[in-house]
Design an enzyme around this catalytic site. Structure first.
Site, short mmCIF file in Angstrom:
data_model
loop_
_atom_site.label_atom_id
_atom_site.label_comp_id
_atom_site.label_asym_id
_atom_site.label_seq_id
_atom_site.Cartn_x
_atom_site.Cartn_y
_atom_site.Cartn_z
N GLY A 1 -5.18 -67.62 41.51
CA GLY A 1 -4.00 -67.05 40.92
C GLY A 1 -2.86 -67.58 41.87
N ASP B 1 -12.39 -66.59 47.54
CA ASP B 1 -13.53 -67.67 47.06
C ASP B 1 -13.17 -68.86 47.32
OD1 ASP B 1 -15.54 -65.86 45.58
OD2 ASP B 1 -13.84 -65.13 44.55
N THR C 1 -3.41 -64.40 48.64
CA THR C 1 -3.54 -63.57 47.37
C THR C 1 -2.86 -62.17 47.81
OG1 THR C 1 -5.38 -62.05 46.76
CG2 THR C 1 -5.65 -62.47 48.93
N ASP D 1 -3.33 -59.66 46.66
CA ASP D 1 -4.07 -58.58 46.80
C ASP D 1 -4.34 -57.93 48.16
OD1 ASP D 1 -4.49 -58.82 43.92
OD2 ASP D 1 -6.58 -59.02 44.04
#
Length: 568
Positions: free
Chosen positions: A106, A201, A228, A230
């Site tokens: 993403g 990942d 990321t 996150d």
């Protein structure tokens, strides 16, 4: 609007026009976007002077080192690396390099600056080198779809959000055939190195590629970069992933806006679900920036083994206490992955994953007989919409697509039911109206903050240094981030040192261990010390939009400041 400078040297009245040779379409840029393109980025001092690379001690793994050693026999144990000043410059070289770069997973604000950093390093330290961008993520490597990245091609993307320079993808290079395809691509392009910009990942995949190429005695080396929003890809050597700073500031602005709305109307409770599938870092950081009335931290829910009923009661208790002082409004923050943190739901999801991985779900519901009694009871208790969302197709990693589970709407329903019950009992006399929000994709492609712009540029520059120095299987690491940029440290951390094994699709696979919110960590402790006050008193803060100059333009996230010990 003032005319804006185009990359061909002319003025186009707000339109940045790339050369026709790039194949890109013309983009209309705002004045702010145009001003960001030419924003000069500082570099850590160690990258501006002669330096050498110093190796650290032998590394291990985040968990199950024996298993990781078996999976990565050629990489396991290799040391991390640090750049230090030197009399002779180890980076000076007459050799021309061919480097590939890929965006994986993403989007996260700042990705374009990682690529810019790699490119500028090659231009300054290895003139005549070539940088290829693989289109559409790892699939671009397997299908050998690439574009040569030139100065003109890269220019319009500097300090811009998104991944549209070469686009991203979620494909993984996993099967023998896919590894063979990657092998053929890097040989065809005669690549000396490959930079994989991605999350946990994607960087696991980068390590697998590095191991494969080394096992084949190929010259192509692989370096990762931590991406990321996150915030769950970090460790001591990698203090934060890029994009987290920008995304949290974007969400905090929006939360500040609904806080003002709540206070203005005096009759709405805004339930805000925030991105963060596996960890609650975004929710915690946004809470520290905005001071909501209620914040649910998934890791705390898991540690206390709370049920859905417990979570609902906690929210209802605060709503009831606020009603006593005529505050029938408020703001509640919920992490995207909350439902995955609740132990009883975790057990249900684990059972559903096994069923969906090996069986076809029949329409007559016979598959439900494979659930344990506890999980079946919970499944039947959940609203029909949530049941359907739990049964959706899993993501490429075998995980429930929690972004599609509308936890905030479920909680609104459960809170309404409990409040009505209390109203009948005479213990609640307020009025409740719930408004649901999901702030997700809005934070992934914004213009990167000054911090993310500079951090990403240093990450890219550092990745190129590591490749030129012969390193492989490392992740670019930039540290000391609360200090002035000139004092930032640069190096690389062994990817195998971040790894553990995890069960996915019914099999054990190597994965980079996710960094969760630490309940004994400074950020959570800071929040926990203030949440009772925020619950009953309106201490709302509206941070406003991201600033690039003036007050707040160089603000660092509360999480990073607290974790690095520079904020009480």
């Amino acid at each position: 609007m003032a005319p804006s400078f185009a990359i061909n040297g002319g003025f186009t009245g707000g339109r940045v026009t790339p050369p026709s040779t790039t194949g890109r379409f013309a983009s209309v840029y705002s004045e702010v976007q145009n001003s960001r393109i030419d924003h000069a980025l500082p570099l850590p001092s160690v990258l501006k002077t002669p330096f050498k690379i110093v190796d650290g001690p032998q590394s291990s793994a985040a968990g199950n080192p024996e298993e990781i050693a078996k999976l990565f026999p050629n990489l396991f144990g290799q040391p991390s690396a640090t750049l230090v000043p030197s009399d002779a410059d180890a980076a000076q070289s007459n050799q021309k390099f061919k480097i590939g770069v890929v965006l994986s997973g993403g989007q996260a604000p700042g990705g374009h600056n990682v690529i810019s950093g790699i490119f500028d390093y090659l231009q300054e330290r290895a003139q005549g080198s070539t940088l290829y961008g693989f289109r559409g993520g790892p699939a671009g490597i397997m299908k050998c779809k690439y574009v040569e990245l030139t100065s003109d091609y890269i220019y319009p993307y500097r300090n811009q959000g998104g991944f549209d320079m070469i686009r991203s993808g979620r494909d993984k290079i996993e099967t023998p055939e896919q590894f063979k395809q990657a092998e053929e691509t890097v040989q065809k392009l005669d690549l000396d190195g490959l930079v994989v910009i991605g999350g946990d990942d994607s960087n696991t995949n980068a390590c697998l590629l590095a191991e494969h190429f080394r096992s084949k005695n190929m010259k192509t080396r692989v370096i990762g970069c931590p991406k990321t929003i996150d915030g769950d890809l970090k460790c001591k050597e990698v203090p934060t992933s890029f994009g987290f700073d920008t995304a949290c500031k974007i969400y905090a602005e929006m939360i500040g806006n609904v806080m003002i709305d709540a206070r203005s109307t005096g009759k709405y409770y805004h339930f805000v679900r925030l991105m963060g599938r596996a960890a609650s870092h975004i929710t915690l950081e946004c809470a520290l920036q905005t001071h909501p009335n209620i914040t649910i931290i998934g890791e705390e829910v898991a540690a206390k083994k709370l049920t859905l009923k417990n979570v609902t009661d906690y929210i209802v208790d605060i709503i009831s206490k606020r009603a006593e002082v005529n505050y029938n409004y408020g703001v509640i923050l919920i992490p995207e992955g909350l439902i995955d943190f609740i132990p009883e739901v975790q057990h249900l999801i684990a059972e559903l994953n096994e069923i969906l991985a090996h069986d076809t779900v029949d329409e007559d519901g016979q598959w439900k007989k494979k659930l344990t009694d506890q999980s079946l009871q919970l499944f039947e208790f959940l609203p029909q919409a949530i049941q359907e969302q739990l049964m959706l197709e899993r993501d490429p990693h075998g995980n429930v697509q929690v972004a599609k589970i509308e936890t905030e709407k479920m909680l609104i329903q459960m809170v309404e039911t409990e409040l009505e019950k209390r109203k009948q009992e005479g213990t609640y006399k307020g009025g409740f109206r719930g408004q649901s929000h999901f702030f997700g994709y809005e934070g992934r492609c914004g213009l990167p903050t000054n911090f993310d712009s500079t951090y990403c540029y240093a990450l890219g520059y550092g990745a190129a240094v590591l490749l030129q120095s012969g390193k492989t299987g490392l992740i670019s690491s930039v540290g000391n981030l609360c200090a002035p940029v000139e004092e930032w440290t640069v190096g690389g951390t062994a990817l195998t040192a971040l790894m553990d094994v995890e069960r996915r699709h019914g099999k054990f696979k190597p994965v980079i261990k996710k960094a969760m919110v630490e309940l004994e960590g400074a950020p959570f402790k800071k929040y926990a010390s203030l949440r009772d006050e925020w619950a009953l008193k309106n201490r709302y803060i509206s941070p406003g939009p991201i600033q690039f100059t003036g007050p707040g333009s160089n603000a660092i996230s509360h999480t990073l400041l607290l974790e690095l010990g520079t904020q009480a």
